[in-house]
Motif scaffolding. Structure first.
Motif, mmCIF file in Angstrom:
data_model
loop_
_atom_site.group_PDB
_atom_site.id
_atom_site.type_symbol
_atom_site.label_atom_id
_atom_site.label_comp_id
_atom_site.label_asym_id
_atom_site.label_seq_id
_atom_site.Cartn_x
_atom_site.Cartn_y
_atom_site.Cartn_z
ATOM 1 N N ASP A 1 0.821 -1.213 0.000
ATOM 2 C CA ASP A 1 0.000 0.000 0.000
ATOM 3 C C ASP A 1 0.855 1.264 0.000
ATOM 4 O O ASP A 1 0.370 2.340 -0.335
ATOM 5 C CB ASP A 1 -0.926 0.011 1.219
ATOM 6 C CG ASP A 1 -2.024 -1.036 1.102
ATOM 7 O OD1 ASP A 1 -2.701 -1.035 0.062
ATOM 8 O OD2 ASP A 1 -2.165 -1.854 2.033
ATOM 9 N N THR B 1 4.112 2.838 -1.537
ATOM 10 C CA THR B 1 5.259 2.826 -2.446
ATOM 11 C C THR B 1 6.207 3.950 -2.047
ATOM 12 O O THR B 1 5.785 5.016 -1.598
ATOM 13 C CB THR B 1 4.818 2.992 -3.899
ATOM 14 O OG1 THR B 1 3.855 4.034 -3.967
ATOM 15 C CG2 THR B 1 4.232 1.731 -4.462
ATOM 16 N N LYS C 1 9.407 6.490 -3.204
ATOM 17 C CA LYS C 1 9.929 7.104 -4.422
ATOM 18 C C LYS C 1 11.416 7.375 -4.287
ATOM 19 O O LYS C 1 11.952 7.415 -3.182
ATOM 20 C CB LYS C 1 9.190 8.414 -4.700
ATOM 21 C CG LYS C 1 7.757 8.165 -5.135
ATOM 22 C CD LYS C 1 7.099 9.416 -5.633
ATOM 23 C CE LYS C 1 5.631 9.130 -5.910
ATOM 24 N NZ LYS C 1 4.738 10.053 -5.242
ATOM 25 N N PRO D 1 -3.137 5.008 2.785
ATOM 26 C CA PRO D 1 -2.612 6.311 2.330
ATOM 27 C C PRO D 1 -3.669 7.414 2.267
ATOM 28 O O PRO D 1 -3.361 8.576 2.535
ATOM 29 C CB PRO D 1 -2.076 5.992 0.933
ATOM 30 C CG PRO D 1 -1.717 4.552 0.980
ATOM 31 C CD PRO D 1 -2.729 3.913 1.886
ATOM 32 N N HIS D 2 -4.927 7.085 1.923
ATOM 33 C CA HIS D 2 -5.919 8.157 1.814
ATOM 34 C C HIS D 2 -6.467 8.584 3.179
ATOM 35 O O HIS D 2 -7.196 9.562 3.279
ATOM 36 C CB HIS D 2 -7.062 7.752 0.882
ATOM 37 C CG HIS D 2 -7.982 6.713 1.452
ATOM 38 N ND1 HIS D 2 -7.717 5.365 1.359
ATOM 39 C CD2 HIS D 2 -9.141 6.839 2.136
ATOM 40 C CE1 HIS D 2 -8.693 4.708 1.960
ATOM 41 N NE2 HIS D 2 -9.578 5.569 2.442
ATOM 42 N N LYS E 1 11.060 16.658 2.856
ATOM 43 C CA LYS E 1 10.732 15.992 1.589
ATOM 44 C C LYS E 1 10.121 14.610 1.815
ATOM 45 O O LYS E 1 9.630 13.999 0.867
ATOM 46 C CB LYS E 1 11.992 15.874 0.716
ATOM 47 C CG LYS E 1 12.488 17.220 0.196
ATOM 48 C CD LYS E 1 13.783 17.046 -0.594
ATOM 49 C CE LYS E 1 14.320 18.401 -1.044
ATOM 50 N NZ LYS E 1 15.686 18.272 -1.595
ATOM 51 N N PRO F 1 7.330 13.475 3.008
ATOM 52 C CA PRO F 1 5.961 13.230 2.510
ATOM 53 C C PRO F 1 5.882 13.039 0.999
ATOM 54 O O PRO F 1 4.977 12.353 0.510
ATOM 55 C CB PRO F 1 5.201 14.501 2.937
ATOM 56 C CG PRO F 1 5.937 14.994 4.131
ATOM 57 C CD PRO F 1 7.384 14.701 3.825
ATOM 58 N N ILE F 2 6.816 13.645 0.279
ATOM 59 C CA ILE F 2 6.825 13.495 -1.182
ATOM 60 C C ILE F 2 7.247 12.076 -1.561
ATOM 61 O O ILE F 2 6.819 11.537 -2.578
ATOM 62 C CB ILE F 2 7.835 14.494 -1.807
ATOM 63 C CG1 ILE F 2 7.505 15.921 -1.408
ATOM 64 C CG2 ILE F 2 7.954 14.317 -3.321
ATOM 65 C CD1 ILE F 2 6.365 16.548 -2.135
ATOM 66 N N ILE G 1 6.777 9.157 -0.183
ATOM 67 C CA ILE G 1 5.995 8.003 0.261
ATOM 68 C C ILE G 1 4.528 8.247 -0.092
ATOM 69 O O ILE G 1 4.098 9.407 -0.186
ATOM 70 C CB ILE G 1 6.177 7.784 1.803
ATOM 71 C CG1 ILE G 1 5.556 6.461 2.243
ATOM 72 C CG2 ILE G 1 5.624 8.945 2.618
ATOM 73 C CD1 ILE G 1 5.980 6.022 3.645
ATOM 74 N N SER G 2 3.764 7.188 -0.281
ATOM 75 C CA SER G 2 2.334 7.343 -0.566
ATOM 76 C C SER G 2 1.636 8.033 0.593
ATOM 77 O O SER G 2 2.091 7.968 1.734
ATOM 78 C CB SER G 2 1.682 5.977 -0.762
ATOM 79 O OG SER G 2 2.426 5.235 -1.688
ATOM 80 N N GLY G 3 0.520 8.650 0.273
ATOM 81 C CA GLY G 3 -0.267 9.331 1.317
ATOM 82 C C GLY G 3 -0.546 10.759 0.903
ATOM 83 O O GLY G 3 0.260 11.363 0.199
ATOM 84 N N ASN G 4 -1.720 11.284 1.315
ATOM 85 C CA ASN G 4 -1.993 12.692 1.062
ATOM 86 C C ASN G 4 -0.862 13.511 1.654
ATOM 87 O O ASN G 4 -0.372 13.185 2.748
ATOM 88 C CB ASN G 4 -3.290 13.121 1.757
ATOM 89 C CG ASN G 4 -4.495 12.405 1.195
ATOM 90 O OD1 ASN G 4 -4.733 12.435 -0.011
ATOM 91 N ND2 ASN G 4 -5.250 11.758 2.065
ATOM 92 N N SER G 5 -0.463 14.570 0.955
ATOM 93 C CA SER G 5 0.613 15.361 1.546
ATOM 94 C C SER G 5 0.536 16.814 1.138
ATOM 95 O O SER G 5 0.010 17.175 0.087
ATOM 96 C CB SER G 5 1.982 14.780 1.172
ATOM 97 O OG SER G 5 2.257 14.952 -0.192
ATOM 98 N N PHE G 6 1.044 17.643 2.040
ATOM 99 C CA PHE G 6 1.138 19.083 1.792
ATOM 100 C C PHE G 6 2.516 19.535 2.253
ATOM 101 O O PHE G 6 2.811 19.570 3.448
ATOM 102 C CB PHE G 6 0.047 19.836 2.550
ATOM 103 C CG PHE G 6 0.039 21.304 2.257
ATOM 104 C CD1 PHE G 6 -0.646 21.807 1.158
ATOM 105 C CD2 PHE G 6 0.754 22.197 3.061
ATOM 106 C CE1 PHE G 6 -0.631 23.165 0.864
ATOM 107 C CE2 PHE G 6 0.765 23.559 2.776
ATOM 108 C CZ PHE G 6 0.073 24.040 1.679
ATOM 109 N N THR G 7 3.376 19.842 1.289
ATOM 110 C CA THR G 7 4.722 20.310 1.597
ATOM 111 C C THR G 7 4.741 21.807 1.340
ATOM 112 O O THR G 7 4.667 22.238 0.198
ATOM 113 C CB THR G 7 5.750 19.586 0.718
ATOM 114 O OG1 THR G 7 5.653 18.179 1.007
ATOM 115 C CG2 THR G 7 7.156 20.048 0.997
#
Lengths: 576, 284
Positions: B6, B8, B10, B38-39, B52, B54-55, B57-63
């Motif tokens: 579930d 991934t 990067k 992730p959702h 970085k 959150p970028i 790995i899967s999952g909603n993110s706000f950087t």
């Protein structure tokens, strides 16, 4: 009837409650009312005054002259005696204010308050009654007002205030000075209902009607009344209003809430907006819809905290490093504030970008009678949203910054479906991953910039008023609408064909609107509440069309019809 | 069931051997064990190498912006309490640029987990002293050595009565997983300071430096004893304790939000006609 009153005195001594009562009474009596307040940056004392105007037709400015001056202290008498119209009279308490004028109604406010109301604190009610008595108004209106105002304090207080009101009323009738001819007369039908609100309340009502459910702010005059209006409706309107540590947090919270899917508002004034500049660009690059209200006051730095100015226009347009689109608007009345907020939220959502609404102290604090707002006719446009089914289907393949034909990506809200929503303040690809390659940068940058062209079409035409064959045009924006409109009337009455072209949508500007509305006029005068004529600079840079003259006010006071006409007659100003 | 597929991972811009890799692995493992998809999660960060994560790995993110992760994260949780919110950042992001936000986030106590990758140096800008660099640390802008004592986040958080204050080390992934899970389960603001060597720029606080100093708080350690917690939180020279340093019960800012019919706010429907009463409030 067109009656102007000035109420002057020290803060914290009942000036505000007397003025508000008078405004309410005028509205109840069937008048259109307009009122502005002028106050110093201190909690008690100082010299403050309210200008109040009653008229039978709609008005949106006060006059500098008055028919009645209610002087609550000596300084207000001395300051405003010069504003007294030839048919005007002073009302004051002879034990507090000394005057040699013969155009005066002397009312022993405190003595009557003590005698009939049981306490000198009732002197406001005496004063209110005496104004009404002088004008031969209907006492029942004041009784109703006192009942509404004091109901929560109990019947005893209501009755005492009514008695004090009647005492003032009778005194004025008995001592009515010779030569005072004015009588209250209004004929608005009863079923034609009115609100009495200031610009800040109009904005707040508009924000709630638009579906704003998150507000974050740090207190700053003159934006605080808007924040407090919203905060007082947290429970009844299901809004979260957060008082935060600074304006940086305010805008970042707004962005967070908006990104999660809520309509968010960030109210502040120029100094706070300066701190928010960092967040403005973040809203842009993450394509977050956000509405920012900047209630302008004179700067720089702390400037004049409680005064008014229109000097943040170019700052709003250019704030932040780099280049990106935004929409800048400036309402001009409580109704316009209401409508502007609804449009601001729609535009923010449709184009997924920050919208800046420029108010100012004058707009925020000016009170006006306003027809009821029609909540049934409000259109909510949340823009392109991804539905849950598609979101569930896309999952990790959802692209928050997808390149599309119209350069608007469908929005998904985190957690609302299985779509994974990723975004970043770094330049990113369609999926929100951080990138550095030139091609992706170009595509995303141009995607954002392309919204400028669409926003130009979104901008509303300016309001035109005055002579169709005008050779003179006054170009104005934002809160000065009422003053410029009346200035146009005065100039037309004096025989020069004049019109007003007034803008509420300021950036990006649609050059066609400028060309169509002002290019035929030989005389083009920018009327602005700033020293450098910022709007005319914007017009010139976007269209090449220059002004032939300027009326610029930057002493912290609002533009008034008399000021505009006088400055024009003196040859106008030269922008700094 | 949530499993490794579930989430991934990067390609990253991290240096080989960076402690961030271990933190990311531990975080993924914690999510799996917490059975979060992730959702269902929201990963918020500012700017820096840690930010970085959150970028990557899967999952909603706000950087977002440097130092500004906490205001964004708190607002997201306020309007959608259904999301499980994790915040990531370095010592510069959280303790320098974001210091004021941290102070007030500790007061506000919104239910979220704040994981600070504390490597006592600025990595992304290549080797300047950070707020947690030891006094005398030689960095690019402090060639004579920094003349300020380091900021110690743990006593600060305890003084603010933060409900969950813990320290972990990127050199022990299993312990880190346990700490992330405990922090995530705490219903309020949880601060997890993770010691993480910067292999490129910090030649003082290396893997070896940390390994020689860290130890685990014993099983009989009572994290609810505030004075003892202060004592442990101040230990940062010869020995450095790992584990839950301080715990207390405080109602979270969002407690009760879920029970109101109009929450989460993001799912509320809006009908302007419902607000006609605003007219009546101001009727003359």
């Amino acid at each position: 009837m067109d009656l102007s009153l000035i109420v002057g005195g020290a803060a914290g001594r009942g000036l505000k409650s007397l003025s508000y009562a008078l405004v309410q009474a005028g509205g109840k009596a069937g008048f259109e009312v307009f009122s502005t307040q002028n106050y110093m940056s201190r909690i008690r004392g100082g010299y403050n005054f309210f200008s109040i105007r009653f008229a039978e037709k709609e008005i949106s400015a006060v006059k500098e002259d008055c028919q009645i001056l209610i002087a609550l202290d000596q300084i207000s008498l001395e300051t405003h005696q010069a504003n007294l119209a030839p048919d005007g009279f002073i009302i004051c308490d002879p034990s507090v204010v000394k005057t040699k004028s013969d155009k005066v109604l002397l009312v022993p406010f405190e003595e009557l308050a003590l005698k009939y109301g049981g306490h000198t604190l009732m002197n406001n009610s005496v004063a209110l009654g005496s104004i009404w008595g002088l004008l031969d108004g209907d006492i029942e209106i004041l009784y109703k007002l006192q009942e509404e105002t004091w109901a929560k304090k109990g019947n005893d207080i209501v009755e005492k205030n009514k008695n004090a009101t009647l005492a003032g009323y009778n005194w004025a009738k008995e001592h009515r000075p010779a030569g005072f001819e004015l009588k209250l007369k209004a004929n608005r039908p009863k079923e034609d209902r009115r609100l009495i609100i200031d610009g800040a309340t109009g904005m707040g009502m508009g924000a709630i009607a638009a579906g704003c459910r998150f507000v974050s702010a740090y207190p700053m005059t003159p934006s605080t009344s808007l924040t407090e209006y919203l905060a007082s409706h947290q429970l009844s309107c299901h809004i979260i209003v957060e008082q935060v540590e600074d304006e940086i947090a305010a805008i970042i919270m707004g962005i967070g809430a908006a990104n999660a899917g809520t309509r968010a508002l960030v109210p502040t004034s120029g100094g706070g907006f300066s701190l928010m500049v960092e967040g403005l660009g973040l809203a842009s690059i993450t394509e977050t819809p956000l509405v920012i209200v900047n209630m302008q006051r004179p700067g720089p730095a702390t400037g004049l905290p409680t005064r008014t100015e229109q000097a943040d226009l170019l700052f709003s347009i250019y704030a932040h490093q780099g280049e990106f689109p935004r929409f800048v608007m400036a309402p001009y009345s409580p109704e316009s504030a209401f409508e502007t907020m609804i449009r601001a939220f729609n535009i923010a959502d449709v184009y997924q970008l920050p919208v800046i609404v420029l108010g100012d102290q004058y707009l925020a604090d000016s009170i006006k009678t306003t027809p009821f707002f029609d909540f049934n006719k409000i259109t909510i446009d949340r823009g392109k949203l991804l539905d849950k089914e598609t979101g569930d289907l896309l999952g990790q393949n959802y692209k928050r910054h997808l390149l599309t034909a119209d350069n608007i990506s469908p929005r998904a809200f985190p957690g609302k479906s299985k779509a994974i929503v990723k975004t970043a303040g770094d330049e990113h690809d369609e999926s929100g991953n951080i990138i550095e390659d030139a091609n992706t940068r170009l595509k995303q940058h141009e995607k954002r910039l392309s919204k400028l062209a669409a926003l130009k079409l979104e901008a509303k035409k300016p309001l035109e008023y005055g002579s169709l064959d005008a050779s003179l045009v006054l170009v104005s924006w934002g809160s000065s609408y009422g003053a410029v409109k009346e200035a146009v009337d005065i100039i037309n009455q004096r025989g020069r064909l004049t019109k007003m072209v007034h803008f509420t949508d300021l950036y990006p500007i649609n050059p066609e609107y400028i060309i169509n509305s002002i290019v035929g006029c030989k005389g083009r005068i920018a009327v602005e509440g700033n020293a450098t004529s910022q709007f005319s600079k914007l017009i010139k840079s976007e269209t090449g069309i220059g002004m032939t003259g300027y009326v610029l006010r930057y002493d912290g006071r609002p533009l008034t019809p008399e000021y505009i006409v006088a400055r024009l007659e003196e040859g106008g100003d030269i922008p700094w | 069931m949530v499993d490794i597929n579930d989430y991934t991972l990067k390609d990253t811009a991290w240096c080989p051997g960076c402690g961030n890799f271990a933190i990311r692995s531990a975080f993924r493992q914690a999510l799996i064990e917490l059975e979060l998809l992730p959702h269902q999660v929201m990963l918020v960060s500012g700017v820096g190498q840690a930010a970085k994560l959150p970028i990557y790995i899967s999952g909603n993110s706000f950087t977002g912006l440097h130092g500004r992760s906490l205001p964004a994260a708190q607002a997201i949780k306020l309007v959608n309490p259904a999301l499980k919110v994790f915040v990531f950042g370095g010592d510069g992001d959280g303790y320098a640029e974001g210091g004021n936000h941290l102070l007030h986030a500790l007061r506000r106590n919104v239910d979220l987990t704040y994981i600070v990758h504390d490597n006592q140096v600025f990595g992304l800008t290549k080797g300047q002293a950070s707020p947690t660099s030891l006094e005398g640390y030689v960095g690019g802008i402090t060639p004579e050595g920094t003349r300020m004592p380091p900021f110690n986040p743990l006593p600060f958080a305890i003084a603010m009565n933060t409900g969950f204050v813990a320290r972990a080390f990127s050199g022990d992934t299993d312990h880190l997983v346990a700490m992330i899970k405990a922090a995530a389960r705490y219903p309020g603001f949880a601060l997890l300071d993770v010691l993480q060597p910067c292999v490129s720029f910090n030649k003082v606080n290396t893997y070896k430096w940390y390994q020689e100093r860290v130890y685990y708080l014993p099983d009989d350690y009572d994290p609810t004893n505030k004075m003892l917690a202060f004592e442990k939180a101040h230990e940062f020279s010869e020995r450095i304790p790992l584990g839950i340093i301080y715990k207390c019960k405080r109602p979270s800012y969002t407690a009760g939000f879920d029970n109101k019919p109009e929450r989460p706010l993001v799912f509320a429907t809006h009908n302007p006609a419902d607000f006609y009463f605003l007219n009546q409030e101001n009727q003359v």
